[in-house]
Motif scaffolding. Structure first.
Motif, mmCIF file in Angstrom:
data_model
loop_
_atom_site.group_PDB
_atom_site.id
_atom_site.type_symbol
_atom_site.label_atom_id
_atom_site.label_comp_id
_atom_site.label_asym_id
_atom_site.label_seq_id
_atom_site.Cartn_x
_atom_site.Cartn_y
_atom_site.Cartn_z
ATOM 1 N N VAL A 88 0.838 -1.200 0.000
ATOM 2 C CA VAL A 88 0.000 0.000 0.000
ATOM 3 C C VAL A 88 0.875 1.253 0.000
ATOM 4 O O VAL A 88 0.610 2.206 -0.727
ATOM 5 C CB VAL A 88 -0.982 -0.014 1.193
ATOM 6 C CG1 VAL A 88 -1.646 1.340 1.381
ATOM 7 C CG2 VAL A 88 -2.051 -1.088 0.973
ATOM 8 N N ILE A 89 1.940 1.232 0.791
ATOM 9 C CA ILE A 89 2.857 2.374 0.821
ATOM 10 C C ILE A 89 3.464 2.605 -0.560
ATOM 11 O O ILE A 89 3.571 3.745 -1.026
ATOM 12 C CB ILE A 89 3.972 2.148 1.866
ATOM 13 C CG1 ILE A 89 3.388 2.235 3.275
ATOM 14 C CG2 ILE A 89 5.093 3.160 1.689
ATOM 15 C CD1 ILE A 89 4.330 1.746 4.354
ATOM 16 N N LEU A 154 -1.494 6.896 8.878
ATOM 17 C CA LEU A 154 -2.413 7.473 7.901
ATOM 18 C C LEU A 154 -2.174 8.970 7.754
ATOM 19 O O LEU A 154 -2.139 9.496 6.638
ATOM 20 C CB LEU A 154 -3.867 7.197 8.300
ATOM 21 C CG LEU A 154 -4.927 7.724 7.329
ATOM 22 C CD1 LEU A 154 -4.760 7.117 5.940
ATOM 23 C CD2 LEU A 154 -6.334 7.439 7.867
ATOM 24 N N SER A 155 -1.989 9.653 8.869
ATOM 25 C CA SER A 155 -1.734 11.099 8.820
ATOM 26 C C SER A 155 -0.469 11.410 8.032
ATOM 27 O O SER A 155 -0.436 12.359 7.225
ATOM 28 C CB SER A 155 -1.597 11.661 10.241
ATOM 29 O OG SER A 155 -2.779 11.477 10.969
ATOM 30 N N THR A 156 0.558 10.627 8.239
ATOM 31 C CA THR A 156 1.819 10.825 7.520
ATOM 32 C C THR A 156 1.636 10.604 6.029
ATOM 33 O O THR A 156 2.113 11.402 5.206
ATOM 34 C CB THR A 156 2.908 9.871 8.072
ATOM 35 O OG1 THR A 156 3.102 10.140 9.457
ATOM 36 C CG2 THR A 156 4.223 10.023 7.312
ATOM 37 N N MET A 157 0.936 9.539 5.668
ATOM 38 C CA MET A 157 0.737 9.219 4.255
ATOM 39 C C MET A 157 -0.091 10.287 3.547
ATOM 40 O O MET A 157 0.283 10.767 2.472
ATOM 41 C CB MET A 157 0.081 7.842 4.123
ATOM 42 C CG MET A 157 1.008 6.695 4.514
ATOM 43 S SD MET A 157 0.182 5.088 4.640
ATOM 44 C CE MET A 157 -0.445 4.858 2.998
ATOM 45 N N GLN A 178 9.134 10.006 -0.386
ATOM 46 C CA GLN A 178 10.153 9.071 0.090
ATOM 47 C C GLN A 178 10.343 9.167 1.597
ATOM 48 O O GLN A 178 10.449 8.152 2.286
ATOM 49 C CB GLN A 178 11.474 9.334 -0.633
ATOM 50 C CG GLN A 178 11.448 8.949 -2.099
ATOM 51 C CD GLN A 178 12.619 9.509 -2.890
ATOM 52 O OE1 GLN A 178 13.370 10.367 -2.420
ATOM 53 N NE2 GLN A 178 12.775 9.035 -4.128
ATOM 54 N N ALA A 179 10.382 10.385 2.115
ATOM 55 C CA ALA A 179 10.564 10.574 3.557
ATOM 56 C C ALA A 179 9.395 9.974 4.326
ATOM 57 O O ALA A 179 9.586 9.338 5.368
ATOM 58 C CB ALA A 179 10.705 12.055 3.886
ATOM 59 N N ALA A 180 8.191 10.154 3.801
ATOM 60 C CA ALA A 180 7.014 9.580 4.462
ATOM 61 C C ALA A 180 7.061 8.058 4.434
ATOM 62 O O ALA A 180 6.758 7.401 5.434
ATOM 63 C CB ALA A 180 5.742 10.085 3.793
ATOM 64 N N ALA A 181 7.444 7.487 3.286
ATOM 65 C CA ALA A 181 7.528 6.027 3.185
ATOM 66 C C ALA A 181 8.529 5.476 4.193
ATOM 67 O O ALA A 181 8.255 4.488 4.890
ATOM 68 C CB ALA A 181 7.913 5.620 1.761
ATOM 69 N N GLU A 182 9.683 6.109 4.302
ATOM 70 C CA GLU A 182 10.697 5.670 5.266
ATOM 71 C C GLU A 182 10.178 5.781 6.698
ATOM 72 O O GLU A 182 10.366 4.876 7.515
ATOM 73 C CB GLU A 182 11.974 6.496 5.104
ATOM 74 C CG GLU A 182 12.722 6.216 3.819
ATOM 75 C CD GLU A 182 13.819 7.231 3.529
ATOM 76 O OE1 GLU A 182 14.150 8.038 4.432
ATOM 77 O OE2 GLU A 182 14.338 7.235 2.394
ATOM 78 N N THR A 186 9.485 2.599 9.189
ATOM 79 C CA THR A 186 10.194 2.571 10.468
ATOM 80 C C THR A 186 9.210 2.449 11.628
ATOM 81 O O THR A 186 9.395 1.640 12.534
ATOM 82 C CB THR A 186 11.049 3.836 10.644
ATOM 83 O OG1 THR A 186 12.003 3.892 9.573
ATOM 84 C CG2 THR A 186 11.773 3.839 11.967
ATOM 85 N N ALA A 187 8.143 3.237 11.576
ATOM 86 C CA ALA A 187 7.136 3.212 12.643
ATOM 87 C C ALA A 187 6.446 1.860 12.723
ATOM 88 O O ALA A 187 6.196 1.337 13.810
ATOM 89 C CB ALA A 187 6.100 4.313 12.423
#
Length: 199
Positions: A88-89, A154-157, A178-182, A186-187
Protein backbone atom coordinates in the motif's frame (compact mmCIF):
# COMPACT_ATOMS: atom_id res chain seq x y z
CA UNK A 1 -39.86 9.38 -23.23
CA UNK A 2 -40.17 7.93 -19.78
CA UNK A 3 -37.08 6.33 -18.23
CA UNK A 4 -37.50 2.85 -16.75
CA UNK A 5 -36.65 2.22 -13.10
CA UNK A 6 -33.68 0.13 -14.14
CA UNK A 7 -32.37 2.87 -16.42
CA UNK A 8 -32.98 5.50 -13.73
CA UNK A 9 -30.96 3.42 -11.25
CA UNK A 10 -28.16 3.04 -13.80
CA UNK A 11 -28.21 6.79 -14.49
CA UNK A 12 -27.95 7.51 -10.77
CA UNK A 13 -24.92 5.20 -10.45
CA UNK A 14 -23.31 6.87 -13.47
CA UNK A 15 -23.77 10.32 -11.95
CA UNK A 16 -22.32 9.18 -8.60
CA UNK A 17 -19.31 7.61 -10.31
CA UNK A 18 -18.66 10.66 -12.50
CA UNK A 19 -19.12 13.03 -9.54
CA UNK A 20 -16.72 11.01 -7.37
CA UNK A 21 -14.00 11.55 -9.96
CA UNK A 22 -14.78 15.15 -10.92
CA UNK A 23 -15.07 16.30 -7.31
CA UNK A 24 -11.62 14.80 -6.63
CA UNK A 25 -10.22 16.64 -9.63
CA UNK A 26 -11.94 20.03 -9.16
CA UNK A 27 -13.26 20.16 -5.59
CA UNK A 28 -16.87 20.22 -4.41
CA UNK A 29 -17.34 23.83 -5.55
CA UNK A 30 -15.20 23.55 -8.66
CA UNK A 31 -17.89 22.10 -10.92
CA UNK A 32 -21.54 22.98 -11.42
CA UNK A 33 -24.46 20.63 -11.86
CA UNK A 34 -24.80 21.39 -15.58
CA UNK A 35 -21.20 20.36 -16.32
CA UNK A 36 -21.47 17.37 -13.97
CA UNK A 37 -24.57 16.06 -15.71
CA UNK A 38 -23.08 16.68 -19.16
CA UNK A 39 -20.04 14.64 -18.14
CA UNK A 40 -22.42 11.85 -17.13
CA UNK A 41 -24.23 12.10 -20.47
CA UNK A 42 -27.46 13.37 -18.93
CA UNK A 43 -29.45 16.59 -18.74
CA UNK A 44 -29.45 18.88 -15.74
CA UNK A 45 -33.19 18.27 -15.34
CA UNK A 46 -32.51 14.58 -14.71
CA UNK A 47 -30.44 15.51 -11.64
CA UNK A 48 -33.43 16.49 -9.53
CA UNK A 49 -35.15 13.17 -10.21
CA UNK A 50 -32.13 11.38 -8.74
CA UNK A 51 -30.82 13.58 -5.91
CA UNK A 52 -32.31 15.93 -3.33
CA UNK A 53 -29.52 18.48 -3.77
CA UNK A 54 -25.89 18.92 -4.75
CA UNK A 55 -25.03 18.22 -1.10
CA UNK A 56 -26.85 14.89 -1.39
CA UNK A 57 -24.78 14.04 -4.47
CA UNK A 58 -21.59 15.18 -2.71
CA UNK A 59 -22.26 12.77 0.17
CA UNK A 60 -22.96 9.88 -2.24
CA UNK A 61 -19.93 10.71 -4.37
CA UNK A 62 -17.68 10.97 -1.30
CA UNK A 63 -18.83 7.54 -0.15
CA UNK A 64 -18.16 6.10 -3.62
CA UNK A 65 -14.73 7.74 -3.78
CA UNK A 66 -13.76 6.31 -0.38
CA UNK A 67 -14.99 2.85 -1.43
CA UNK A 68 -12.98 3.08 -4.64
CA UNK A 69 -9.86 4.16 -2.76
CA UNK A 70 -10.21 1.32 -0.29
CA UNK A 71 -10.56 -1.16 -3.16
CA UNK A 72 -7.19 0.08 -4.43
CA UNK A 73 -5.68 -0.54 -0.99
CA UNK A 74 -7.20 -4.04 -0.96
CA UNK A 75 -5.92 -4.83 -4.45
CA UNK A 76 -2.39 -3.70 -3.55
CA UNK A 77 -2.47 -5.75 -0.33
CA UNK A 78 -3.81 -8.83 -2.13
CA UNK A 79 -1.01 -8.58 -4.69
CA UNK A 80 1.58 -8.79 -1.89
CA UNK A 81 0.05 -10.70 1.06
CA UNK A 82 3.49 -11.12 2.68
CA UNK A 83 3.81 -7.35 3.09
CA UNK A 84 0.41 -5.69 2.62
CA UNK A 85 1.46 -2.43 4.29
CA UNK A 86 4.57 -2.19 2.14
CA UNK A 87 2.44 -2.76 -0.96
CA UNK A 88 0.00 0.00 0.00
CA UNK A 89 2.86 2.37 0.82
CA UNK A 90 4.49 1.64 -2.55
CA UNK A 91 1.42 2.70 -4.52
CA UNK A 92 0.07 5.40 -2.18
CA UNK A 93 3.37 7.24 -1.70
CA UNK A 94 4.23 7.21 -5.39
CA UNK A 95 4.51 9.87 -8.06
CA UNK A 96 1.79 8.03 -9.99
CA UNK A 97 -0.66 8.50 -7.11
CA UNK A 98 0.46 12.11 -6.76
CA UNK A 99 -0.52 12.69 -10.41
CA UNK A 100 -3.78 10.72 -10.23
CA UNK A 101 -6.15 13.47 -9.13
CA UNK A 102 -9.39 11.96 -10.48
CA UNK A 103 -8.93 8.47 -9.04
CA UNK A 104 -6.53 9.14 -6.18
CA UNK A 105 -7.28 9.22 -2.48
CA UNK A 106 -10.31 11.42 -1.77
CA UNK A 107 -8.94 12.41 1.64
CA UNK A 108 -5.95 13.97 -0.11
CA UNK A 109 -8.03 15.54 -2.88
CA UNK A 110 -10.98 16.73 -0.83
CA UNK A 111 -9.98 16.71 2.84
CA UNK A 112 -9.93 20.49 3.23
CA UNK A 113 -13.15 20.82 1.20
CA UNK A 114 -14.86 18.10 3.23
CA UNK A 115 -14.12 19.97 6.44
CA UNK A 116 -16.36 22.78 5.15
CA UNK A 117 -19.20 20.49 4.04
CA UNK A 118 -22.26 19.28 5.90
CA UNK A 119 -22.59 16.34 8.25
CA UNK A 120 -23.54 13.84 5.52
CA UNK A 121 -20.38 14.48 3.49
CA UNK A 122 -18.25 14.29 6.63
CA UNK A 123 -19.96 11.02 7.59
CA UNK A 124 -18.97 9.51 4.23
CA UNK A 125 -15.36 10.50 4.80
CA UNK A 126 -15.40 9.34 8.41
CA UNK A 127 -16.62 5.88 7.44
CA UNK A 128 -13.82 5.56 4.91
CA UNK A 129 -11.16 6.89 7.27
CA UNK A 130 -12.28 4.41 9.93
CA UNK A 131 -11.90 1.61 7.38
CA UNK A 132 -8.38 2.79 6.56
CA UNK A 133 -7.53 2.91 10.28
CA UNK A 134 -8.93 -0.54 11.00
CA UNK A 135 -6.94 -2.03 8.13
CA UNK A 136 -3.73 -0.27 9.12
CA UNK A 137 -4.28 -1.31 12.74
CA UNK A 138 -4.51 -4.95 11.65
CA UNK A 139 -1.33 -4.67 9.61
CA UNK A 140 0.75 -3.05 12.34
CA UNK A 141 -0.56 -5.40 15.03
CA UNK A 142 -2.08 -2.69 17.20
CA UNK A 143 -5.34 -3.84 18.77
CA UNK A 144 -6.66 -0.50 20.02
CA UNK A 145 -9.66 1.05 18.23
CA UNK A 146 -8.56 3.19 16.47
CA UNK A 147 -4.88 2.68 17.12
CA UNK A 148 -2.57 5.64 17.63
CA UNK A 149 0.03 4.01 15.42
CA UNK A 150 -2.47 3.55 12.59
CA UNK A 151 -3.60 7.17 12.97
CA UNK A 152 0.00 8.42 12.80
CA UNK A 153 0.71 6.29 9.72
CA UNK A 154 -2.41 7.47 7.90
CA UNK A 155 -1.73 11.10 8.82
CA UNK A 156 1.82 10.82 7.52
CA UNK A 157 0.74 9.22 4.25
CA UNK A 158 -2.08 11.68 3.54
CA UNK A 159 0.02 14.69 4.51
CA UNK A 160 2.91 13.59 2.32
CA UNK A 161 0.73 13.27 -0.78
CA UNK A 162 -0.90 16.65 -0.09
CA UNK A 163 2.50 18.32 0.27
CA UNK A 164 3.85 16.53 -2.81
CA UNK A 165 0.97 17.98 -4.84
CA UNK A 166 1.27 21.58 -3.68
CA UNK A 167 4.88 22.11 -4.75
CA UNK A 168 6.15 22.72 -8.28
CA UNK A 169 9.60 21.25 -7.62
CA UNK A 170 9.35 17.60 -8.67
CA UNK A 171 12.47 16.66 -6.71
CA UNK A 172 11.01 18.15 -3.52
CA UNK A 173 7.73 16.39 -4.26
CA UNK A 174 9.48 13.02 -4.51
CA UNK A 175 11.39 13.71 -1.31
CA UNK A 176 8.15 14.26 0.61
CA UNK A 177 6.87 10.88 -0.58
CA UNK A 178 10.15 9.07 0.09
CA UNK A 179 10.56 10.57 3.56
CA UNK A 180 7.01 9.58 4.46
CA UNK A 181 7.53 6.03 3.19
CA UNK A 182 10.70 5.67 5.27
CA UNK A 183 8.97 7.10 8.33
CA UNK A 184 5.93 4.83 8.00
CA UNK A 185 8.03 1.71 7.46
CA UNK A 186 10.19 2.57 10.47
CA UNK A 187 7.14 3.21 12.64
CA UNK A 188 5.43 -0.01 11.58
CA UNK A 189 8.53 -2.17 12.12
CA UNK A 190 9.11 -0.70 15.59
CA UNK A 191 6.05 -2.49 16.95
CA UNK A 192 4.61 -5.94 16.60
CA UNK A 193 5.15 -8.00 13.47
CA UNK A 194 2.80 -7.17 10.60
CA UNK A 195 -0.34 -9.21 10.29
CA UNK A 196 -2.14 -10.19 7.09
CA UNK A 197 -5.01 -8.16 5.67
CA UNK A 198 -8.49 -8.39 7.11
CA UNK A 199 -10.70 -11.14 5.85
Amino acid sequence: MRVSRVQAAENRETVINVASRLFRERGFDGIGLKDMMEAAGLTQGAFYKQFASKDDLAAQAARRAMESAFQRWSAAAAANPEDPLGAVIAFYLSMDHRADRMDGCPVVALGADAARQGADVKASFEAGVREYLETLGNWVGDGEEPSGKAMAILSTMVGAVVLSRVVNDERLSKRFLQAAAESVLTASSAGDAQQGPRQ
